[in-house]
Each structure stands twice: as C-alpha cells, then as structure tokens.
Design a protein around this motif. Structure first.
Motif, PDB file in Angstrom:
ATOM      1  N   LEU B 144       0.832  -1.208   0.000  1.00 12.60           N
ATOM      2  CA  LEU B 144       0.000   0.000   0.000  1.00 12.60           C
ATOM      3  C   LEU B 144       0.863   1.253   0.000  1.00 12.60           C
ATOM      4  O   LEU B 144       0.572   2.236  -0.674  1.00 12.60           O
ATOM      5  CB  LEU B 144      -0.926   0.010   1.222  1.00 12.60           C
ATOM      6  CG  LEU B 144      -2.049  -1.029   1.208  1.00 12.60           C
ATOM      7  CD1 LEU B 144      -2.777  -1.038   2.549  1.00 12.60           C
ATOM      8  CD2 LEU B 144      -3.034  -0.753   0.079  1.00 12.60           C
ATOM      9  N   ILE B 153      -6.968   4.690  -3.220  1.00 13.18           N
ATOM     10  CA  ILE B 153      -7.615   3.410  -2.915  1.00 13.18           C
ATOM     11  C   ILE B 153      -9.072   3.695  -2.565  1.00 13.18           C
ATOM     12  O   ILE B 153      -9.357   4.539  -1.718  1.00 13.18           O
ATOM     13  CB  ILE B 153      -6.919   2.699  -1.736  1.00 13.18           C
ATOM     14  CG1 ILE B 153      -5.411   2.524  -2.000  1.00 13.18           C
ATOM     15  CG2 ILE B 153      -7.580   1.354  -1.438  1.00 13.18           C
ATOM     16  CD1 ILE B 153      -5.058   1.549  -3.079  1.00 13.18           C
ATOM     17  N   SER B 155     -11.459   1.093  -1.902  1.00 10.97           N
ATOM     18  CA  SER B 155     -11.916   0.166  -0.875  1.00 10.97           C
ATOM     19  C   SER B 155     -10.894  -0.925  -0.671  1.00 10.97           C
ATOM     20  O   SER B 155     -10.032  -1.164  -1.524  1.00 10.97           O
ATOM     21  CB  SER B 155     -13.257  -0.450  -1.272  1.00 10.97           C
ATOM     22  OG  SER B 155     -13.058  -1.387  -2.309  1.00 10.97           O
ATOM     23  N   LEU B 156     -10.988  -1.541   0.474  1.00 11.40           N
ATOM     24  CA  LEU B 156     -10.050  -2.602   0.836  1.00 11.40           C
ATOM     25  C   LEU B 156     -10.826  -3.593   1.702  1.00 11.40           C
ATOM     26  O   LEU B 156     -11.624  -3.186   2.544  1.00 11.40           O
ATOM     27  CB  LEU B 156      -8.890  -1.979   1.624  1.00 11.40           C
ATOM     28  CG  LEU B 156      -7.768  -2.877   2.121  1.00 11.40           C
ATOM     29  CD1 LEU B 156      -6.462  -2.078   2.188  1.00 11.40           C
ATOM     30  CD2 LEU B 156      -8.065  -3.458   3.485  1.00 11.40           C
ATOM     31  N   LEU B 211      -4.719  -0.712   8.301  1.00 14.44           N
ATOM     32  CA  LEU B 211      -4.785  -0.720   6.832  1.00 14.44           C
ATOM     33  C   LEU B 211      -5.581   0.465   6.303  1.00 14.44           C
ATOM     34  O   LEU B 211      -5.218   1.068   5.296  1.00 14.44           O
ATOM     35  CB  LEU B 211      -5.426  -2.026   6.338  1.00 14.44           C
ATOM     36  CG  LEU B 211      -4.567  -3.285   6.471  1.00 14.44           C
ATOM     37  CD1 LEU B 211      -5.361  -4.512   6.039  1.00 14.44           C
ATOM     38  CD2 LEU B 211      -3.296  -3.170   5.626  1.00 14.44           C
ATOM     39  N   ALA B 215      -4.258   3.060   3.649  1.00 15.31           N
ATOM     40  CA  ALA B 215      -4.879   3.058   2.324  1.00 15.31           C
ATOM     41  C   ALA B 215      -5.439   4.429   1.972  1.00 15.31           C
ATOM     42  O   ALA B 215      -5.322   4.879   0.837  1.00 15.31           O
ATOM     43  CB  ALA B 215      -5.997   2.011   2.260  1.00 15.31           C
ATOM     44  N   GLU B 253     -13.680  -4.951   6.250  1.00 15.13           N
ATOM     45  CA  GLU B 253     -13.954  -4.139   5.054  1.00 15.13           C
ATOM     46  C   GLU B 253     -13.800  -2.679   5.408  1.00 15.13           C
ATOM     47  O   GLU B 253     -14.287  -2.249   6.463  1.00 15.13           O
ATOM     48  CB  GLU B 253     -15.406  -4.299   4.593  1.00 15.13           C
ATOM     49  CG  GLU B 253     -15.817  -5.649   4.136  1.00 15.13           C
ATOM     50  CD  GLU B 253     -17.332  -5.660   3.840  1.00 15.13           C
ATOM     51  OE1 GLU B 253     -17.722  -5.165   2.757  1.00 15.13           O
ATOM     52  OE2 GLU B 253     -18.094  -6.144   4.684  1.00 15.13           O
ATOM     53  N   VAL B 286      -5.722 -10.083   1.436  1.00 15.81           N
ATOM     54  CA  VAL B 286      -6.129  -8.678   1.412  1.00 15.81           C
ATOM     55  C   VAL B 286      -6.372  -8.281  -0.040  1.00 15.81           C
ATOM     56  O   VAL B 286      -5.570  -8.598  -0.925  1.00 15.81           O
ATOM     57  CB  VAL B 286      -5.048  -7.759   2.028  1.00 15.81           C
ATOM     58  CG1 VAL B 286      -5.493  -6.302   1.971  1.00 15.81           C
ATOM     59  CG2 VAL B 286      -4.749  -8.160   3.471  1.00 15.81           C
ATOM     60  N   ALA B 288      -7.327  -4.928  -2.466  1.00 14.42           N
ATOM     61  CA  ALA B 288      -7.419  -3.466  -2.490  1.00 14.42           C
ATOM     62  C   ALA B 288      -7.767  -3.013  -3.895  1.00 14.42           C
ATOM     63  O   ALA B 288      -7.272  -3.575  -4.881  1.00 14.42           O
ATOM     64  CB  ALA B 288      -6.092  -2.842  -2.060  1.00 14.42           C
ATOM     65  N   ASP B 289      -8.631  -2.018  -4.002  1.00 15.84           N
ATOM     66  CA  ASP B 289      -9.022  -1.462  -5.297  1.00 15.84           C
ATOM     67  C   ASP B 289      -8.452  -0.070  -5.459  1.00 15.84           C
ATOM     68  O   ASP B 289      -8.790   0.834  -4.688  1.00 15.84           O
ATOM     69  CB  ASP B 289     -10.553  -1.394  -5.404  1.00 15.84           C
ATOM     70  CG  ASP B 289     -11.185  -2.769  -5.516  1.00 15.84           C
ATOM     71  OD1 ASP B 289     -10.736  -3.526  -6.403  1.00 15.84           O
ATOM     72  OD2 ASP B 289     -12.071  -3.089  -4.730  1.00 15.84           O
ATOM     73  N   ARG B 295      -7.871  -3.903  -9.228  1.00 11.01           N
ATOM     74  CA  ARG B 295      -7.892  -4.751  -8.028  1.00 11.01           C
ATOM     75  C   ARG B 295      -6.589  -5.530  -7.835  1.00 11.01           C
ATOM     76  O   ARG B 295      -6.129  -6.218  -8.740  1.00 11.01           O
ATOM     77  CB  ARG B 295      -9.068  -5.723  -8.133  1.00 11.01           C
ATOM     78  CG  ARG B 295      -9.115  -6.733  -6.998  1.00 11.01           C
ATOM     79  CD  ARG B 295     -10.492  -7.317  -6.838  1.00 11.01           C
ATOM     80  NE  ARG B 295     -11.402  -6.334  -6.259  1.00 11.01           N
ATOM     81  CZ  ARG B 295     -12.642  -6.609  -5.846  1.00 11.01           C
ATOM     82  NH1 ARG B 295     -13.124  -7.828  -5.970  1.00 11.01           N
ATOM     83  NH2 ARG B 295     -13.398  -5.669  -5.318  1.00 11.01           N
ATOM     84  N   THR B 297      -4.740  -8.372  -5.267  1.00 10.78           N
ATOM     85  CA  THR B 297      -5.017  -9.365  -4.233  1.00 10.78           C
ATOM     86  C   THR B 297      -3.702  -9.942  -3.720  1.00 10.78           C
ATOM     87  O   THR B 297      -2.829 -10.300  -4.511  1.00 10.78           O
ATOM     88  CB  THR B 297      -5.887 -10.503  -4.807  1.00 10.78           C
ATOM     89  OG1 THR B 297      -7.086  -9.941  -5.325  1.00 10.78           O
ATOM     90  CG2 THR B 297      -6.244 -11.509  -3.723  1.00 10.78           C
TER      91      THR B 297
END
Lengths: 429, 429
Positions: B144, B153, B155-156, B211, B215, B253, B286, B288-289, B295, B297
C-alpha cells in the motif's frame, strides 16, 4: 527534500499517456506520498501530432532522445519506448551515464540488458527501476526485493502474459479454436497485430527471467528459458483437460537448486481447484515460496494503461523518497552465475494428446510404446473426431521421468497410425 | 553504509525466537540484500531461562527494557512484547525519543497509539515500521505504501485473522459446532487459551484500522471499527450458507467516501467462487481497489513464527538500506480526520437465520414483518431441528437497505414464535 523530482518521459503510447494521466490526476496524493512534487519536464514520442487524450502542452517536446537523456533539468528519465535494443537501449545507456535515474517498463530490454544497465546505474550511484516490466500493476518486484527480502526463495511460478490467459480463458468458455479467439482478441485490442511475442511465450519468458534473477540473486539468463507458447493448443485439448479436471494455463516456472536454474514458460494443466486455474481473462498472478514466509500469492491486472502506469509511478515515488537499492536486490556484480537445469531432467505427471487413425490395434501399439518406456497411464479419453477419419486420444500419465515420456512421445510420432505430432503438456501439481 | 545495523529485540516468544532464527539462518542473504550486516546486540524477555530453541548466548541479555531502549550501541529496537499498553508502549516511546528506529509486530499498540508513535518517529527523524502487525508474512503494508502508492484506494477488504479462518474452515469441513472446533484449535495451538481477541474480531479490527489509515491517508480510528466476531455462528449457518452457495468468512472491510470512513469486521457470506471463499485454514488475504491499478489481491500466511519473522526482518532490511518514509505513507500530521460511516446506512443482500417454534402460522408472521419493512426474500430454507421443538429458517434477502433489514430483525426478535435472537450476516457481493 521538498524540491520537485523532475522527470522526462520517452514514449507516449498507451502506457506513456497513462503515466501522464496518473501523475496529473492523482498529483496531490502522489506529492503527499512521495514527500515532494513529481514534475514532468519533457516528453518525447515518434509522432508529435497524434491525439493521446492528454494535454502535453505544459511539457517541453524534445525530439532528440540523446539530448533528453542528458538534459540538465531532468533527474529521472522514464523509458516507455519498448524493444530490447534500438533507441530504447541507447537512450537508457546514455541517461544512466549522464547520471539520471532510470525507470523502465521495458521487459525485453531488461531481460536482455538488465545486468549491464544495473552496473551502469550502480557506477553512477543512481536508481534503476522496472516494476512495470513484470506483471503490470502487481508490485511483485518490490515484494521480492522488499517484503520477502529476508527469505531464500525456493521456487516461483505464475501467469505472466495477459494476452495468452485471455485467449485460453475464451477458448475454455466458448469452446472455440485458438485461431478464432486470436482473431477476436486482435479485433478487440487484447492482442497485437503481430502477436508473436505474446502467444509464443517470449513476453512471459522476458518477465520470468527478470523474476528469477530477483528471486534467487542469479544472473539474468533469458536465453536459457525453455519457451513454448500456446499456438498448438486446440479446442480438443481444453475440452479434454476439463473432462479430466484441469484447465490449461501458460505458466512461467523457475526454481534454483544446487546452482542449477530451472526456467520454463510452458502451457501446463492446472487442477481446477488450484489458485492459478481461477486466474481468468487478462489477469496475472505470481506465486513465490520463501523459506520463512511460506507461500505468497499476488494477483492483479497484468497489462493496460492504468495498471502499468501505477507501477511506473510507484517506481518514481520510490526514487523521490530517495530509495536507492540495487535493481536486482543485490549489486549486479554479486549476482551468481547459474547453469541451466533442463525440464526433462525432472519428473511429474503429463498430458498427451494424439490424433490416430480409427482402426483396430492402434491403442495396443500406443500402450506398448508407453510400457516399453516405463510410462503408466492414470486416465485416458478416446473420443471425438480428429478429421481425416482419425480420432483423438487424450491421456494423463502417472508420475514419470520426463525424459522417459519424451522418448515415448518420439516413438508415438513415428507410429504409422499416428496422424500428427503428439502434443504433450505437463501438469502443475 | 557497510557498518552493521545494530538491533535489540524485546520479547522472545514465538515471533522473537523466529526473528533470531531468521537473522542467523539467512544471514548471508540478508546481508547481501540489506547492503550491510544486521547484528543482534541485545535481547530481552520476561523469563531468561526458558528454552526457546535458539542460541541466545552471543547476545547481551538486558533485563531492563528502559536501558535497552536507550542503549548507545543499538540503532533499531524490535518490539515483540505485545499488548496495546503496558511495557510495550513505554518501551516504544522511550526508544523513539532516544533516537532509535522502531520495528514492531504489535497490532494492538499500533492501532491504539500509531499516530503518536509516528509523530515521535518523525520528530526524531527515525523510522517506525510495522509490516508484521498486519496479515503476518504478506507484505501488504509495503504494497500500500509503495507498490500501490500512486493510487487513490477506494476500498479494501480481507481475511485478517487466521484463527477465525481456521475455525470457520474446520466447521465447514467437519460440520462441527463452534465450541468444539475452538477447543480443538486451542489443543493444537491454533487458538490462544484466552481466544477473545481473535474470535471476537478485535485482532482483525486492529489490523483493519491500520490498513484503513495507510490506504486512505486517514487518522487511525480503531474505536470506530464496527466489530463482531464468530461466536454466534452455528453449524447450521455454515450448512445453510453452503446450501445457498456461500461460505462464511470473518471479513474486514473499509471504504472512504465523501470524508466518511466505513470500517467493519463482520462474519459475512461469500459466494463459493469468490477469491476469499477459497482462502482456507490459517491463511490471510487482502484485496485493495486502486483508481489506476484496479484490483490487487495478496495472499499468504497470516501468522506463525516464520511468516511474522519474515515481515519483521523485511522492515529491518528496509531500515538498513536507509529507507525513511513516514509510517503511514504521509506525515502523521497530514492524516485526514474521518467521520465514521455506519454500515446500516448502506444496502445489500443479507442472510438471516431464525429458530422458530414448529407451529402453523409462523412463516406468515415472519413474512408479514418482512413485507412491512419492505424487505423481499431471494431464497429460503426451512428444515433442521433447532432443539426445544423448534426449527431453523434461513433466508437470503434481495438487495435492501440495511436499516430496513435491521428493523425487520428487531421485530422478528419480538415475535412470540421466535425462540432466540435472529442472526443476520451480510453478503459480500
């Protein structure tokens, strides 16, 4: 350090335009994370007039790459020209010699000249970074060089080419043949007009060679990657593999044992419940096994303007922060030489598909060959029209020495009833 | 910089012993990648005589943590004591004020005091790092802060507690009840004697809060994480979820929209073909977008001596290389305040399980409540003995505003025929 980091961008294709868009669109956030602004000073491309969807008027247009490489007002050059040699390598060499940092997305150039460029960078005391050269937006180079840096990596494998993965996924879902899906992919822009580098596995081999050097601290040896693409895969292979519980993926694998470096890009059969079997479309995934961390898996977009630009700018941010670690994790002079290990020295299970004449005795001939080579069969499917009155036989062997299976396949090819070259793919177990 | 980086380790439990084993076992490789040797100078733990399976005789045994924090021959202290307050935070504060770098695996301490410690580190011009505090060996903090640093970011989410994931996976495979699997997990050492932090979601909430700050560049607010554990999940929930095509996972989330920070650790239903549904046993993952990278992963071991030591030593290597970026990606003073966003403000599909008396008219009562609250049902299973002459009803709603479903569940609980508190879990769509 609050002065701007001044960059010049050479190459304004999809990725170059993406880098401009990212640096301007996320400028505030990037400045905060980098601790200083990133300022584009100069840009270059072959065609000046082309509309790239980004406003380039704030930047100096520099026609002469040589002058750009040595420009006094540039700290870091970003090489997005592409190609292993030609203008890209000349530009890269000149920039490093002029004391510029270098960020590149050029896998071919790094795979061929990475050690030389790393040496030039170390001599100049400047950074060389190429996160975007491997697996698009997935920060796997940083993960190997940083997050997993304390580990001895025993093996690494992954899906490294999004075009091939897209084609294989489409063949799987639509039951289509390779040639038809390739045409569609070209029409949709997922495959190049000349798709050779992608579909023959060369692009994946470039990336694998870079990852192997980083993971094991060995000298890059792209020439030694055993490379095979996906041209020879037919709809029947996808269908038979599925019936036997597998999916076909183009996988790069590398291991380092006893001073021998195994590097291979091959289509392989992956069990349907294996993580790589679920990597669909143009995604990439990399799996690395470390002696303390265990298995790490990274997945994300393997190509495209946004993901690749994300990786390029991550490198620029690292440089803005003053990070200066060696390009391959250890100094280029410390990279160990590695003798190649050939895959047929190993053992495992394999898939063999052969088109035979539909006549009595054929199966007896084939099974006699397998018996003579000491290969035993785990499962076999004989059905489906292979054209010209032939039928397909697809089988999966028990674990066997690859050299024995290779011999069996050679003998099968000589068999009168066998209509075309038998096709072998190993299993990723 | 070729002088050794001198470290002191406070805390010699599983992770502390693992760090010693890793620094000695992979010493040559770590020296090469760090560019200089990492030298353990001093160690500390509560009990000196305990056999930890590693030779501690080469290192100074320092009983006094205060002296260790200020020792002249130490560059970096490694805090592996644990606990949000008490000796850990006192040691951390003292070490940073004394101008030492600080590496910590202590999620509770960072979740509670991360901003204060980051400020102390910045004032001292020294690094603060805590890769091991989140997701064990997965280098997600570095990803990150580095590999995805150019992205906004949006969402995560992820599986952040290996103990809960192990328990849920076992319940799934064996059809056992929560209490039985917990006992087994404790006997096997996969769960603590006091498992509260793990199974009530607090450990995952610590990690999620860290996080989220990284993020989104927001101030840490652990207190605002909506936290629910897995105690109330019964074998029937696992079984019904499976019948409906889902698995149950404890998922953290977080999203940041319009200055509002959503942070939630809840058991949720995950479609069987979702990547998180395939994260089994004690693994963590994890996702993250990012606005350019798409995305990403990351998956790997979320706990254990080796993986956690790998993360601790990765931080030490970063420091040895001279990396000095702010602990949360941007200076602590620049972290944005964020008002909490509550989950019932959103909408989505949910699972509701309710034990009812096995008598006529119950279903009519429940469906009337749902109708009155404007909640419609996508699927429903009524079968299985709930004890005391009751039966279980499990249902999945269509997308609905969470506040409406919450009201419906409240009304159901008041229903005469409903035998116990209805259980609601949202779907991860």
């Amino acid at each position: 350090m609050t002065e701007p980091l001044r960059i010049a961008i050479a190459g304004l294709g999809t990725v170059g335009a993406g880098v401009v868009r990212l640096l301007t669109g996320n400028a505030e956030l990037i400045t905060a994370r980098a601790g200083r602004p990133i300022e584009i000073v100069a840009v270059n491309a072959r065609e000046r007039k082309k509309d790239r969807g980004v406003d380039l008027t704030p930047y100096r247009w520099q026609d002469d790459l040589g002058l750009m490489a040595e420009a006094d007002d540039v700290d870091v050059v970003v090489e997005l020209i592409g190609g292993s040699d030609g203008p890209a390598i000349a530009f890269a060499r000149k920039a490093l010699k002029a004391g510029k940092g270098l960020v590149s997305a050029n896998k071919a150039m790094i795979a061929h000249h990475g050690a030389e460029l790393a040496t030039l960078a170390e001599e100049a005391g400047k950074p060389l970074k190429f996160e975007a050269a491997v697996a698009g937006g997935i920060p796997v180079i940083k993960a190997l060089g940083g997050g997993a840096a304390a580990n001895e990596i025993s093996s690494l494998f992954g899906i490294l080419n999004g075009t091939c993965n897209y084609i294989l996924s489409e063949m799987e879902q639509k039951g289509s043949n390779f040639a038809d899906v390739l045409k569609e992919a070209q029409a949709l822009g997922y495959a190049e007009a000349d798709p050779t580098f992608d579909i023959d596995g060369i692009d994946a081999a470039h990336k694998l060679a870079i990852l192997a050097s980083l993971a094991f601290g060995t000298q890059i040896s792209f020439e030694e990657v055993e490379t095979r693409g996906i041209r020879e895969i037919e709809a029947v292979d996808i269908e038979r593999a599925a019936a036997l519980g597998y999916r076909i993926r183009l996988v790069g694998e590398t291991r380092y044992d006893d001073g021998r470096l195994f590097q291979r890009v091959h289509p392989v059969l992956v069990p349907v419940n294996h993580p790589l079997a679920k990597v669909d479309g143009s995604l990439n995934a990399v799996v690395a096994d470390g002696n303390f961390v265990g298995r790490l898996t990274f997945e994300g977009a393997g190509a495209g303007a946004g993901p690749t630009a994300s990786a390029v700018v991550a490198d620029i941010i690292d440089i803005a922060r003053g990070e200066l670690q060696p390009a391959f994790g250890v100094p280029a002079s410390a990279l160990a030489p590695a003798a190649p290990a050939h895959s047929d020295a190993g053992k495992g299970r394999s898939y063999v598909r052969v088109a035979v004449a539909d006549e009595p005795g054929v199966m007896a001939d084939l099974t006699a060959i397998l018996r003579d080579c000491d290969v035993s069969i785990e499962s076999l499917i004989q059905r489906g029209d292979a054209g010209d009155g032939g039928v397909f036989i697809a089988m999966i062997t028990h674990e066997t020495e690859h050299s024995r299976l290779a011999e069996a396949v050679r003998r099968m090819a000589d068999c009168k009833a066998v209509l075309s070259q038998p096709m072998r793919m190993d299993l990723l177990d």
